[in-house]
Design an enzyme around this catalytic site. Sequence first.
Site, PDB file in Angstrom:
ATOM      1  N   SER A 184       0.836  -1.203   0.000  1.00 47.69           N
ATOM      2  CA  SER A 184       0.000   0.000   0.000  1.00 47.69           C
ATOM      3  C   SER A 184       0.867   1.248   0.000  1.00 47.69           C
ATOM      4  CB  SER A 184      -0.842  -0.027   1.278  1.00 47.69           C
ATOM      5  OG  SER A 184      -1.411   1.226   1.527  1.00 47.69           O
ATOM      6  N   TYR A 203      -1.425  -0.831  10.973  1.00 45.71           N
ATOM      7  CA  TYR A 203      -1.752  -1.435   9.672  1.00 45.71           C
ATOM      8  C   TYR A 203      -0.617  -1.208   8.672  1.00 45.71           C
ATOM      9  CZ  TYR A 203      -3.425  -1.513   4.882  1.00 45.71           C
ATOM     10  OH  TYR A 203      -3.514  -1.726   3.533  1.00 45.71           O
ATOM     11  N   LYS A 263       2.324  -3.777   6.630  1.00 49.02           N
ATOM     12  CA  LYS A 263       2.651  -3.837   5.192  1.00 49.02           C
ATOM     13  C   LYS A 263       4.166  -3.729   4.998  1.00 49.02           C
ATOM     14  CE  LYS A 263      -1.166  -4.707   3.833  1.00 49.02           C
ATOM     15  NZ  LYS A 263      -1.588  -5.736   2.895  1.00 49.02           N
TER      16      LYS A 263
HETATM   17  P1  NAD Z   1     -10.995  -6.760   1.743  1.00 46.75           P
HETATM   18  O1  NAD Z   1     -11.196  -6.753   3.211  1.00 46.75           O
HETATM   19  O2  NAD Z   1     -12.167  -6.512   0.867  1.00 46.75           O
HETATM   20  O3  NAD Z   1     -10.319  -8.132   1.297  1.00 46.75           O
HETATM   21  C1  NAD Z   1      -9.410  -8.829   2.101  1.00 46.75           C
HETATM   22  C2  NAD Z   1      -9.870 -10.263   2.163  1.00 46.75           C
HETATM   23  O4  NAD Z   1      -8.937 -11.022   2.933  1.00 46.75           O
HETATM   24  C3  NAD Z   1     -11.235 -10.408   2.808  1.00 46.75           C
HETATM   25  O5  NAD Z   1     -12.073 -11.188   1.963  1.00 46.75           O
HETATM   26  C4  NAD Z   1     -10.934 -11.142   4.113  1.00 46.75           C
HETATM   27  O6  NAD Z   1     -12.005 -11.976   4.507  1.00 46.75           O
HETATM   28  C5  NAD Z   1      -9.663 -11.899   3.765  1.00 46.75           C
HETATM   29  N1  NAD Z   1      -8.820 -12.229   4.919  1.00 46.75           N
HETATM   30  C6  NAD Z   1      -8.326 -11.390   5.864  1.00 46.75           C
HETATM   31  N2  NAD Z   1      -7.590 -12.078   6.743  1.00 46.75           N
HETATM   32  C7  NAD Z   1      -7.593 -13.378   6.355  1.00 46.75           C
HETATM   33  C8  NAD Z   1      -7.018 -14.565   6.857  1.00 46.75           C
HETATM   34  N3  NAD Z   1      -6.304 -14.583   7.991  1.00 46.75           N
HETATM   35  N4  NAD Z   1      -7.234 -15.731   6.195  1.00 46.75           N
HETATM   36  C9  NAD Z   1      -7.977 -15.757   5.058  1.00 46.75           C
HETATM   37  N5  NAD Z   1      -8.548 -14.649   4.542  1.00 46.75           N
HETATM   38  C10 NAD Z   1      -8.364 -13.473   5.187  1.00 46.75           C
HETATM   39  O7  NAD Z   1      -9.841  -5.690   1.429  1.00 46.75           O
HETATM   40  P2  NAD Z   1      -9.370  -5.125   0.021  1.00 46.75           P
HETATM   41  O8  NAD Z   1      -9.782  -3.717  -0.072  1.00 46.75           O
HETATM   42  O9  NAD Z   1      -9.729  -6.067  -1.024  1.00 46.75           O
HETATM   43  O10 NAD Z   1      -7.795  -5.116   0.253  1.00 46.75           O
HETATM   44  C11 NAD Z   1      -7.035  -6.220  -0.137  1.00 46.75           C
HETATM   45  C12 NAD Z   1      -5.566  -5.976   0.128  1.00 46.75           C
HETATM   46  O11 NAD Z   1      -5.157  -4.783  -0.500  1.00 46.75           O
HETATM   47  C13 NAD Z   1      -5.187  -5.838   1.582  1.00 46.75           C
HETATM   48  O12 NAD Z   1      -3.941  -6.486   1.771  1.00 46.75           O
HETATM   49  C14 NAD Z   1      -5.030  -4.364   1.770  1.00 46.75           C
HETATM   50  O13 NAD Z   1      -4.130  -4.079   2.783  1.00 46.75           O
HETATM   51  C15 NAD Z   1      -4.487  -3.955   0.417  1.00 46.75           C
HETATM   52  N6  NAD Z   1      -4.778  -2.565   0.058  1.00 46.75           N
HETATM   53  C16 NAD Z   1      -6.068  -2.182  -0.090  1.00 46.75           C
HETATM   54  C17 NAD Z   1      -6.347  -0.866  -0.439  1.00 46.75           C
HETATM   55  C18 NAD Z   1      -7.761  -0.391  -0.589  1.00 46.75           C
HETATM   56  O14 NAD Z   1      -7.987   0.821  -0.645  1.00 46.75           O
HETATM   57  N7  NAD Z   1      -8.743  -1.263  -0.685  1.00 46.75           N
HETATM   58  C19 NAD Z   1      -5.296   0.038  -0.632  1.00 46.75           C
HETATM   59  C20 NAD Z   1      -3.990  -0.399  -0.477  1.00 46.75           C
HETATM   60  C21 NAD Z   1      -3.740  -1.721  -0.138  1.00 46.75           C
HETATM   61  C1  WQD Z   2      -9.414   9.852   1.200  1.00 49.18           C
HETATM   62  C2  WQD Z   2      -9.469  11.312   1.538  1.00 49.18           C
HETATM   63  C3  WQD Z   2      -9.648  11.817   3.870  1.00 49.18           C
HETATM   64  C4  WQD Z   2     -13.606  10.195   4.533  1.00 49.18           C
HETATM   65  C5  WQD Z   2      -6.912   4.732   3.062  1.00 49.18           C
HETATM   66  C6  WQD Z   2      -5.809   4.058   3.833  1.00 49.18           C
HETATM   67  C7  WQD Z   2      -4.728   3.619   2.895  1.00 49.18           C
HETATM   68  C8  WQD Z   2      -5.293   2.758   1.784  1.00 49.18           C
HETATM   69  C9  WQD Z   2      -6.465   3.391   1.118  1.00 49.18           C
HETATM   70  C10 WQD Z   2      -5.064   0.474   2.423  1.00 49.18           C
HETATM   71  C11 WQD Z   2      -8.618  11.653   2.751  1.00 49.18           C
HETATM   72  C12 WQD Z   2     -10.867  12.277   3.111  1.00 49.18           C
HETATM   73  C13 WQD Z   2     -12.439  10.574   3.909  1.00 49.18           C
HETATM   74  C14 WQD Z   2     -14.490  11.196   5.033  1.00 49.18           C
HETATM   75  C15 WQD Z   2     -12.975  12.886   4.233  1.00 49.18           C
HETATM   76  N1  WQD Z   2      -5.777   1.506   2.261  1.00 49.18           N
HETATM   77  N2  WQD Z   2     -12.130  11.911   3.775  1.00 49.18           N
HETATM   78  N3  WQD Z   2     -14.133  12.512   4.857  1.00 49.18           N
HETATM   79  O1  WQD Z   2      -6.991   7.769   3.815  1.00 49.18           O
HETATM   80  O2  WQD Z   2      -6.244   8.056   1.422  1.00 49.18           O
HETATM   81  O3  WQD Z   2      -6.364   5.829   2.368  1.00 49.18           O
HETATM   82  O4  WQD Z   2      -7.426   3.821   2.092  1.00 49.18           O
HETATM   83  O5  WQD Z   2      -3.873   0.340   2.325  1.00 49.18           O
HETATM   84  O6  WQD Z   2      -3.796   2.943   3.648  1.00 49.18           O
HETATM   85  O7  WQD Z   2      -5.293   4.986   4.759  1.00 49.18           O
HETATM   86  O8  WQD Z   2      -8.463   7.002   1.887  1.00 49.18           O
HETATM   87  O9  WQD Z   2     -10.841   7.147   1.367  1.00 49.18           O
HETATM   88  O10 WQD Z   2     -10.128   7.128   3.795  1.00 49.18           O
HETATM   89  O11 WQD Z   2      -9.666   9.118   2.386  1.00 49.18           O
HETATM   90  O12 WQD Z   2     -12.698  14.086   4.131  1.00 49.18           O
HETATM   91  O13 WQD Z   2     -15.532  10.911   5.609  1.00 49.18           O
HETATM   92  O14 WQD Z   2     -10.818  11.642   1.882  1.00 49.18           O
HETATM   93  O15 WQD Z   2      -9.263  12.762   4.830  1.00 49.18           O
HETATM   94  O16 WQD Z   2      -8.033  12.879   2.506  1.00 49.18           O
HETATM   95  P1  WQD Z   2      -6.963   7.265   2.440  1.00 49.18           P
HETATM   96  P2  WQD Z   2      -9.847   7.524   2.399  1.00 49.18           P
END
Ligand code: NAD
Ligand code: WQD
Length: 377
Positions: A148, A172, A176
């Site tokens: 991430s 969190y 990562k």
């Molecule tokens: P999500 O919660 O929708 O998907 C994660 C999945 O992993 C879920 O289905 C959950 O049930 C499963 N899971 C968690 N722990 C587990 C375990 N111990 N065993 C088996 N399954 C398990 O989340 P997402 O948004 O799809 O994110 C997926 C990955 O991407 C994560 O690693 C997250 O950190 C990373 N990521 C997400 C975002 C985002 O904005 N969505 C941004 C950056 C990084």
């Molecule tokens: C986006 C912008 C908030 C909600 C997060 C995780 C990051 C990654 C992606 C996993 C920010 C603003 C939000 C609200 C607002 N996930 N905001 N009012 O924070 O960029 O990233 O998700 O790895 O690690 O931190 O995403 O969608 O929460 O926020 O003003 O009610 O919207 O301040 O600037 P973020 P977000």
Amino acid sequence: MSEEPLRRVLVTGGAGYIGSHVIYSLQETRRYKVVSVDNHHNSTPKALVRVAEIARNNLPTDASDKDKDSAEIDAFQADLTKPDEIRKVFATYGKGGIWGVVHIAAYKAVGESTEIPLTYYANNVGATISLLQIMKEFDCTRIVYSSSATVYGTPPVIPIPETTRLQAHSPYGKTKVMCENIIEDICSAEPDTWRALSLRYFNPAGAHPSGLIGEDPRGRPGNLLPLLAQMAIGRVKDPLLKVFGNDYPTPDGTCVRDYLHVLDLAKGHLLALDALAPDSRVFAGIASGQPRFKGYNLGKGKGMSVLQIVEAMRKATGFDYKYEIIGRRKGDVPDLTADPSLAEKELGFTAPQTLETMCRDLWNWQTKNPNGYDGSA
Ligand code: NAD
Ligand code: WQD
């Protein structure tokens, strides 16, 4: 048509938001056979049923048995922190039976991770260690890891290059960084065995245009785009958006993020998996004995402010958002915009889909599934 057998790939977290779209991208090629492992802590098996439905619908009329096989998912409900459960999955296919792993599963809520850090370390780091150990036992040593942009903490240079020091602030984010470090360490210890690519996602958004799969957060969404979608559909009790600060050093004072379409992000996984193959040019310049590990930014390289996102969602939904500016959210940084040029150069990655398309597809998913997967067939 290629005579190569399907490459069996294990996708962890396959039923989640990113996982289901990654499975879609793999199945679209009809070159991969997907095995999914998910404990459904934050997802439902319905997502897997839906994604296989898309793959089946996309099969050509003259689909071969191999094509048809690629549209089916071997789905295991198992917990990655429980080695016996994961060993059973690998044992189903035997040594060398799984070609590579896309490790997506994790807990991902930044705020929650500050309240229950141990749970986050145990799940995210514990699962990664168990998974890597069992992969090794079964001669499976290719991995694409879901990282991430949060690993960059408060980055000193925007757009952010991969050379930036990793220094996450939240538990969190630290999980990562730790997992990236662990994977890099095994690649250093056994350089001619392991190959790994870590993908640092910026802000994925949107959904598959069919509206069959999408992001389905539990409770009131903490992330901006799913929150705006749920406000417009009337699922959120208090539909007043709280904008966290407008005194940042950005053009309109609100935070800037690099939003990319989830299907562009998913495509990046396909490119990364392909780059783990023996003939890959990604590792071509690396001498024997040097680690085959690389990290890549997956973003558009274009920043959008909170207010720009609200305006884009107003256009997509027709909903008249009301917002108030409140104080900054703890942990937010002013600008997280990727420099995605390394991923473009080495993987051929691009994120061409527009913000309008992301918002349109998000809204299509939300209108077709007002209550997410629950309550739908
Ligand atoms: P999500 O919660 O929708 O998907 C994660 C999945 O992993 C879920 O289905 C959950 O049930 C499963 N899971 C968690 N722990 C587990 C375990 N111990 N065993 C088996 N399954 C398990 O989340 P997402 O948004 O799809 O994110 C997926 C990955 O991407 C994560 O690693 C997250 O950190 C990373 N990521 C997400 C975002 C985002 O904005 N969505 C941004 C950056 C990084
Ligand atoms: C986006 C912008 C908030 C909600 C997060 C995780 C990051 C990654 C992606 C996993 C920010 C603003 C939000 C609200 C607002 N996930 N905001 N009012 O924070 O960029 O990233 O998700 O790895 O690690 O931190 O995403 O969608 O929460 O926020 O003003 O009610 O919207 O301040 O600037 P973020 P977000």
